[in-house]
Design a protein around this motif. Structure first.
Motif, PDB file in Angstrom:
ATOM      1  N   CYS A 150     -43.784   7.918   5.951  1.00  8.93           N
ATOM      2  CA  CYS A 150     -43.888   8.271   4.431  1.00  8.93           C
ATOM      3  C   CYS A 150     -44.381   6.909   3.754  1.00  8.93           C
ATOM      4  O   CYS A 150     -45.331   7.216   2.815  1.00  8.93           O
ATOM      5  CB  CYS A 150     -42.305   8.532   4.084  1.00  8.93           C
ATOM      6  SG  CYS A 150     -41.691  10.014   4.252  1.00  8.93           S
ATOM      7  N   VAL A 151     -44.165   5.533   3.977  1.00 10.95           N
ATOM      8  CA  VAL A 151     -44.363   4.472   3.373  1.00 10.95           C
ATOM      9  C   VAL A 151     -45.954   4.471   3.843  1.00 10.95           C
ATOM     10  O   VAL A 151     -46.886   3.938   2.774  1.00 10.95           O
ATOM     11  CB  VAL A 151     -43.864   3.395   4.133  1.00 10.95           C
ATOM     12  CG1 VAL A 151     -44.622   2.032   3.624  1.00 10.95           C
ATOM     13  CG2 VAL A 151     -42.469   3.197   3.470  1.00 10.95           C
ATOM     14  N   GLY A 152     -46.418   4.704   4.933  1.00  5.78           N
ATOM     15  CA  GLY A 152     -47.837   4.818   5.343  1.00  5.78           C
ATOM     16  C   GLY A 152     -48.687   5.702   4.380  1.00  5.78           C
ATOM     17  O   GLY A 152     -49.714   5.412   3.984  1.00  5.78           O
ATOM     18  N   LEU A 153     -48.290   6.764   4.334  1.00  3.79           N
ATOM     19  CA  LEU A 153     -48.819   7.894   3.388  1.00  3.79           C
ATOM     20  C   LEU A 153     -48.919   7.510   2.214  1.00  3.79           C
ATOM     21  O   LEU A 153     -49.956   7.720   1.390  1.00  3.79           O
ATOM     22  CB  LEU A 153     -47.988   9.220   3.876  1.00  3.79           C
ATOM     23  CG  LEU A 153     -48.580  10.415   3.140  1.00  3.79           C
ATOM     24  CD1 LEU A 153     -50.141  10.710   3.439  1.00  3.79           C
ATOM     25  CD2 LEU A 153     -47.850  11.750   3.064  1.00  3.79           C
ATOM     26  N   LEU A 154     -47.926   7.079   1.621  1.00  2.00           N
ATOM     27  CA  LEU A 154     -47.891   6.433   0.055  1.00  2.00           C
ATOM     28  C   LEU A 154     -48.654   5.539  -0.101  1.00  2.00           C
ATOM     29  O   LEU A 154     -49.470   5.456  -1.165  1.00  2.00           O
ATOM     30  CB  LEU A 154     -46.543   6.057  -0.251  1.00  2.00           C
ATOM     31  CG  LEU A 154     -46.226   5.680  -1.584  1.00  2.00           C
ATOM     32  CD1 LEU A 154     -46.496   6.907  -2.555  1.00  2.00           C
ATOM     33  CD2 LEU A 154     -44.635   5.204  -1.908  1.00  2.00           C
ATOM     34  N   MET A 211     -35.803   6.053  12.366  1.00  2.00           N
ATOM     35  CA  MET A 211     -36.363   6.113  11.012  1.00  2.00           C
ATOM     36  C   MET A 211     -37.762   6.190  11.014  1.00  2.00           C
ATOM     37  O   MET A 211     -38.487   5.582  10.293  1.00  2.00           O
ATOM     38  CB  MET A 211     -35.935   4.840  10.658  1.00  2.00           C
ATOM     39  CG  MET A 211     -35.793   4.834   8.860  1.00  2.00           C
ATOM     40  SD  MET A 211     -35.227   3.677   7.949  1.00  2.00           S
ATOM     41  CE  MET A 211     -33.780   3.112   8.106  1.00  2.00           C
ATOM     42  N   PRO A 212     -38.286   6.858  12.156  1.00  2.00           N
ATOM     43  CA  PRO A 212     -39.837   7.017  12.051  1.00  2.00           C
ATOM     44  C   PRO A 212     -40.323   7.804  10.784  1.00  2.00           C
ATOM     45  O   PRO A 212     -41.644   7.591  10.298  1.00  2.00           O
ATOM     46  CB  PRO A 212     -40.079   7.862  13.212  1.00  2.00           C
ATOM     47  CG  PRO A 212     -39.041   8.399  13.779  1.00  2.00           C
ATOM     48  CD  PRO A 212     -37.774   7.593  13.180  1.00  2.00           C
ATOM     49  N   TRP A 213     -39.399   8.524  10.200  1.00  2.00           N
ATOM     50  CA  TRP A 213     -40.068   9.301   8.932  1.00  2.00           C
ATOM     51  C   TRP A 213     -40.191   8.410   7.803  1.00  2.00           C
ATOM     52  O   TRP A 213     -41.035   8.522   7.068  1.00  2.00           O
ATOM     53  CB  TRP A 213     -39.055  10.340   8.679  1.00  2.00           C
ATOM     54  CG  TRP A 213     -37.742   9.670   8.404  1.00  2.00           C
ATOM     55  CD1 TRP A 213     -36.846   9.798   8.972  1.00  2.00           C
ATOM     56  CD2 TRP A 213     -37.307   9.383   7.013  1.00  2.00           C
ATOM     57  NE1 TRP A 213     -35.799   9.186   8.367  1.00  2.00           N
ATOM     58  CE2 TRP A 213     -35.961   8.842   7.283  1.00  2.00           C
ATOM     59  CE3 TRP A 213     -37.770   9.398   5.659  1.00  2.00           C
ATOM     60  CZ2 TRP A 213     -34.981   8.321   6.152  1.00  2.00           C
ATOM     61  CZ3 TRP A 213     -36.883   8.903   4.656  1.00  2.00           C
ATOM     62  CH2 TRP A 213     -35.771   8.313   4.825  1.00  2.00           C
ATOM     63  N   PHE A 214     -39.468   7.341   7.773  1.00  2.00           N
ATOM     64  CA  PHE A 214     -39.732   6.117   6.684  1.00  2.00           C
ATOM     65  C   PHE A 214     -41.148   5.796   6.778  1.00  2.00           C
ATOM     66  O   PHE A 214     -41.684   5.512   5.923  1.00  2.00           O
ATOM     67  CB  PHE A 214     -38.484   5.246   6.892  1.00  2.00           C
ATOM     68  CG  PHE A 214     -38.374   4.260   5.681  1.00  2.00           C
ATOM     69  CD1 PHE A 214     -38.461   4.455   4.400  1.00  2.00           C
ATOM     70  CD2 PHE A 214     -38.906   2.915   5.933  1.00  2.00           C
ATOM     71  CE1 PHE A 214     -38.394   3.612   3.341  1.00  2.00           C
ATOM     72  CE2 PHE A 214     -39.200   2.290   5.173  1.00  2.00           C
ATOM     73  CZ  PHE A 214     -38.805   2.432   3.561  1.00  2.00           C
ATOM     74  N   THR A 215     -41.309   5.150   7.979  1.00  2.00           N
ATOM     75  CA  THR A 215     -42.404   4.513   8.213  1.00  2.00           C
ATOM     76  C   THR A 215     -43.877   5.377   7.907  1.00  2.00           C
ATOM     77  O   THR A 215     -44.905   4.953   7.507  1.00  2.00           O
ATOM     78  CB  THR A 215     -42.651   3.795   9.446  1.00  2.00           C
ATOM     79  OG1 THR A 215     -42.606   4.841  10.482  1.00  2.00           O
ATOM     80  CG2 THR A 215     -41.816   2.616   9.657  1.00  2.00           C
ATOM     81  N   GLY A 273     -53.368  -1.196   0.693  1.00  2.00           N
ATOM     82  CA  GLY A 273     -53.644  -0.757   1.879  1.00  2.00           C
ATOM     83  C   GLY A 273     -53.093  -1.667   3.034  1.00  2.00           C
ATOM     84  O   GLY A 273     -52.440  -1.168   4.137  1.00  2.00           O
ATOM     85  N   ALA A 274     -53.220  -2.770   3.075  1.00  2.00           N
ATOM     86  CA  ALA A 274     -52.821  -3.743   3.980  1.00  2.00           C
ATOM     87  C   ALA A 274     -51.270  -3.943   4.080  1.00  2.00           C
ATOM     88  O   ALA A 274     -50.780  -3.900   5.310  1.00  2.00           O
ATOM     89  CB  ALA A 274     -53.328  -5.219   3.543  1.00  2.00           C
ATOM     90  N   VAL A 275     -50.772  -3.856   2.786  1.00  2.00           N
ATOM     91  CA  VAL A 275     -49.064  -3.441   3.001  1.00  2.00           C
ATOM     92  C   VAL A 275     -48.655  -2.482   3.805  1.00  2.00           C
ATOM     93  O   VAL A 275     -47.919  -2.291   4.553  1.00  2.00           O
ATOM     94  CB  VAL A 275     -48.597  -3.583   1.526  1.00  2.00           C
ATOM     95  CG1 VAL A 275     -46.971  -3.393   1.810  1.00  2.00           C
ATOM     96  CG2 VAL A 275     -48.599  -4.966   0.973  1.00  2.00           C
ATOM     97  N   GLY A 276     -49.361  -1.294   3.637  1.00  2.00           N
ATOM     98  CA  GLY A 276     -49.024  -0.062   4.232  1.00  2.00           C
ATOM     99  C   GLY A 276     -49.359  -0.005   5.646  1.00  2.00           C
ATOM    100  O   GLY A 276     -48.684   0.323   6.425  1.00  2.00           O
TER     101      GLY A 276
END
Length: 52
Positions: free
Chosen positions: A7-11, A1-5, A32-35
């Protein structure tokens, strides 16, 4: 599931930049901290520095 992390980081980065540009610096730092926290667990590290 690396694509999910990834995408979350980019978002999180996009949301933090939009919030910072709209004058919500404190909220941008929190987003930003949550990402970073989510992306850090998946091996992808995103750092957001917001300056006024």
């Amino acid at each position: 599931m690396p694509w999910f992390t990834a995408c979350v980081g980019l978002l999180a980065v996009v949301a933090a930049v939009v919030l910072a540009l709209s004058g919500h610096g404190e909220v941008a730092v929190a987003v930003g901290a949550v990402g970073v926290a989510v992306a850090g667990t998946g091996g992808l590290r995103v750092t957001v520095n917001v300056r006024r």
